[in-house]
Design a protein around this motif. Structure first.
Motif, PDB file in Angstrom:
ATOM      1  N   SER A   1      26.349 -38.073  70.299  1.00  0.00           N
ATOM      2  CA  SER A   1      27.291 -37.465  71.241  1.00  0.00           C
ATOM      3  C   SER A   1      26.744 -37.337  72.657  1.00  0.00           C
ATOM      4  CB  SER A   1      27.700 -36.067  70.745  1.00  0.00           C
ATOM      5  OG  SER A   1      28.296 -36.134  69.476  1.00  0.00           O
ATOM      6  N   HIS A   2      25.425 -37.367  72.821  1.00  0.00           N
ATOM      7  CA  HIS A   2      24.826 -37.049  74.119  1.00  0.00           C
ATOM      8  C   HIS A   2      23.977 -38.157  74.733  1.00  0.00           C
ATOM      9  CE1 HIS A   2      25.644 -33.097  72.256  1.00  0.00           C
ATOM     10  NE2 HIS A   2      25.801 -32.665  73.490  1.00  0.00           N
TER      11      HIS A   2
ATOM     12  N   PHE B   1      16.576 -36.165  73.945  1.00  0.00           N
ATOM     13  CA  PHE B   1      16.643 -34.738  73.635  1.00  0.00           C
ATOM     14  C   PHE B   1      15.648 -33.962  74.507  1.00  0.00           C
ATOM     15  CE2 PHE B   1      15.826 -30.861  71.251  1.00  0.00           C
ATOM     16  CZ  PHE B   1      17.119 -30.452  70.951  1.00  0.00           C
ATOM     17  N   GLY B   2      14.460 -34.515  74.672  1.00  0.00           N
ATOM     18  CA  GLY B   2      13.468 -33.868  75.519  1.00  0.00           C
ATOM     19  C   GLY B   2      13.860 -33.892  76.989  1.00  0.00           C
ATOM     20  N   ALA B   3      14.534 -34.961  77.411  1.00  0.00           N
ATOM     21  CA  ALA B   3      14.908 -35.100  78.816  1.00  0.00           C
ATOM     22  C   ALA B   3      16.131 -34.279  79.192  1.00  0.00           C
ATOM     23  CB  ALA B   3      15.165 -36.578  79.136  1.00  0.00           C
ATOM     24  N   LEU B   4      17.054 -34.089  78.221  1.00  0.00           N
ATOM     25  CA  LEU B   4      18.324 -33.440  78.529  1.00  0.00           C
ATOM     26  C   LEU B   4      18.449 -32.019  77.985  1.00  0.00           C
ATOM     27  CD1 LEU B   4      20.748 -36.414  77.745  1.00  0.00           C
ATOM     28  CD2 LEU B   4      19.826 -35.748  79.972  1.00  0.00           C
TER      29      LEU B   4
ATOM     30  N   ILE C   1      20.949 -27.549  69.066  1.00  0.00           N
ATOM     31  CA  ILE C   1      21.254 -27.762  67.652  1.00  0.00           C
ATOM     32  C   ILE C   1      20.158 -27.214  66.739  1.00  0.00           C
ATOM     33  CG2 ILE C   1      22.736 -29.771  67.968  1.00  0.00           C
ATOM     34  CD1 ILE C   1      20.255 -31.507  67.443  1.00  0.00           C
ATOM     35  N   PHE C   2      18.970 -26.987  67.313  1.00  0.00           N
ATOM     36  CA  PHE C   2      17.846 -26.487  66.511  1.00  0.00           C
ATOM     37  C   PHE C   2      17.619 -24.982  66.716  1.00  0.00           C
ATOM     38  CE2 PHE C   2      16.709 -31.031  67.205  1.00  0.00           C
ATOM     39  CZ  PHE C   2      16.683 -31.429  65.883  1.00  0.00           C
ATOM     40  N   LYS C   3      18.579 -24.315  67.342  1.00  0.00           N
ATOM     41  CA  LYS C   3      18.397 -22.894  67.677  1.00  0.00           C
ATOM     42  C   LYS C   3      18.072 -22.042  66.455  1.00  0.00           C
ATOM     43  CE  LYS C   3      22.037 -20.623  68.921  1.00  0.00           C
ATOM     44  NZ  LYS C   3      23.176 -20.074  69.721  1.00  0.00           N
ATOM     45  N   ASN C   4      18.643 -22.379  65.309  1.00  0.00           N
ATOM     46  CA  ASN C   4      18.404 -21.577  64.101  1.00  0.00           C
ATOM     47  C   ASN C   4      17.075 -21.890  63.427  1.00  0.00           C
ATOM     48  OD1 ASN C   4      20.885 -20.277  64.367  1.00  0.00           O
ATOM     49  ND2 ASN C   4      21.960 -21.866  63.194  1.00  0.00           N
TER      50      ASN C   4
END
Length: 367
Positions: free
Chosen positions: A21-22, A191-194, A207-210
């Motif tokens: 999606s990103h 993911f690391g860049a955005l 998405i990994f907040k939990n």
């Protein structure tokens, strides 16, 4: 101590779903051509995408293949690279292209180990090419990956040490998706860049907040651990712009430093800032003998490099024919050559020199 409950399978699943999606729409994402993937990785080392993308497009337009790049001169490559810094990357890029053409018939090696044998291709770049172009199951690990994995899994390996980097690489290798290592490698980079950015990670929408250890322990600013800090060496430069009519004298740097192959002005370097009329230099003393006025540009320029801080002053001397006759042997000794405005534009120059010329309204230094 908080221990992550995130499994490797769940990590991959969530990451790949986020990427679907990103993902960024970047030209090297829509190709399996190892040349284009390699070029993008070299340009983007320590360069933001917004800055590197125009360079990538210009390189591809001028050198659409590794064979075309190998056929260029080093000066042409450096001139096209001008402004990106880290000029050893450009020299290695050119040398590597020539090696691929001469020793591999213009084809990139298809494995990580074989790619590592090429000068200028380090562990990360080799892994990125191998994973994305050839789908080899290998971890491409750079600062983005260090940050993402350290924060999410609470890893305290010190990436400022070789042992810490080795441990981080071993952990990263366990996470690589065996079915789609190409997509996985690009996903974790994006993911690391955005999302998991260095200064202000987007934790609220992550998405990994939990699962993220750094989020739960409020350690986003301390992970990854990196002990060694760069201590910048301070260097004092005095550049003398020697002009005669509509030409300016410049020299090609030949010493093995970061600006090798680039052109700059006559340079005096000291351990501290010196008063101009106290400089004991043969060319400057000869200028004083001929009573040539020295115009000093008042602003001291500060130029930051990875391990150095340059404090730079620029001075202009309009020379005479009598001075040139007497200084001819010194000009030869210091490899000073005259160039007109159009010729200077084609020369590869450190961005410090290029920016100075721009500030003078399109080389009004000649006026």
């Amino acid at each position: 101590m908080v221990i992550s409950t995130l499994t490797h399978v769940t990590f991959r699943k969530l990451l790949l779903a986020w990427y679907a999606s990103h993902q960024r729409s970047l030209p090297w994402r829509f190709t399996k051509d190892p040349y284009k993937i390699w070029l993008s990785e070299i340009i983007l080392q320590q360069t933001r995408v917004a800055q590197g993308l125009p360079y990538y497009e210009r390189f591809i337009a001028k050198y659409p293949s590794v064979t075309a790049l190998a056929s260029a001169t080093e000066q042409e490559v450096l001139r096209l690279w001008q402004g990106l810094g880290y000029y050893s990357r450009a020299r290695n890029l050119h040398h590597c292209a020539q090696t691929i053409v001469a020793q591999h018939n213009g084809f990139f090696p298809t494995s990580y180990q074989a790619l590592r044998m090429l000068k200028g291709i380090g562990p990360y770049t080799a892994a990125a090419i191998a994973a994305v172009a050839f789908k080899e199951v290998v971890a491409a690990v750079d600062g983005n990956v260090y940050r993402v994995l350290a924060r999410i899994f609470g890893l305290t390996y010190d990436v400022g040490t070789s042992q810490g980097r080795k441990q981080m690489h071993q952990f990263a290798t366990l996470l690589v998706d065996h079915l789609q290592p190409d997509t996985y490698s690009q996903a974790i980079m994006d993911f690391g860049a955005l999302q998991c950015t260095p200064a202000s990670p987007c934790c609220a929408t992550c998405i990994f907040k939990n699962y993220c250890i750094a989020f739960y322990t409020d350690r986003q600013k301390v992970l990854p651990v990196k002990s060694n800090k760069l201590h910048k060496r301070i260097r004092y430069f005095d550049y003398f712009i020697l002009t005669y009519g509509d030409v300016i004298y410049m020299k090609k740097r030949i010493k093995s430093d970061i600006w090798k192959g680039m052109y700059d002005f006559y340079l005096l370097e000291n351990e501290q800032r010196l008063v101009v009329n106290q400089m004991n230099d043969p060319l400057f003393c000869l200028a004083q003998k001929h009573h040539l006025p020295v115009v000093t540009f008042e602003k001291e320029e500060r130029h930051l490099l990875t391990h150095q801080k340059l404090l730079v002053k620029f001075h202009k001397i309009e020379v005479t024919s009598a001075f040139l006759q007497e200084a001819n042997h010194l000009f030869n000794q210091f490899s000073l050559v005259s160039f007109n405005r159009a010729e200077i534009e084609t020369l590869p120059k450190p961005i410090l020199i290029q920016n100075f010329l721009k500030k003078l309204n399109d080389c009004t230094v000649f006026e």
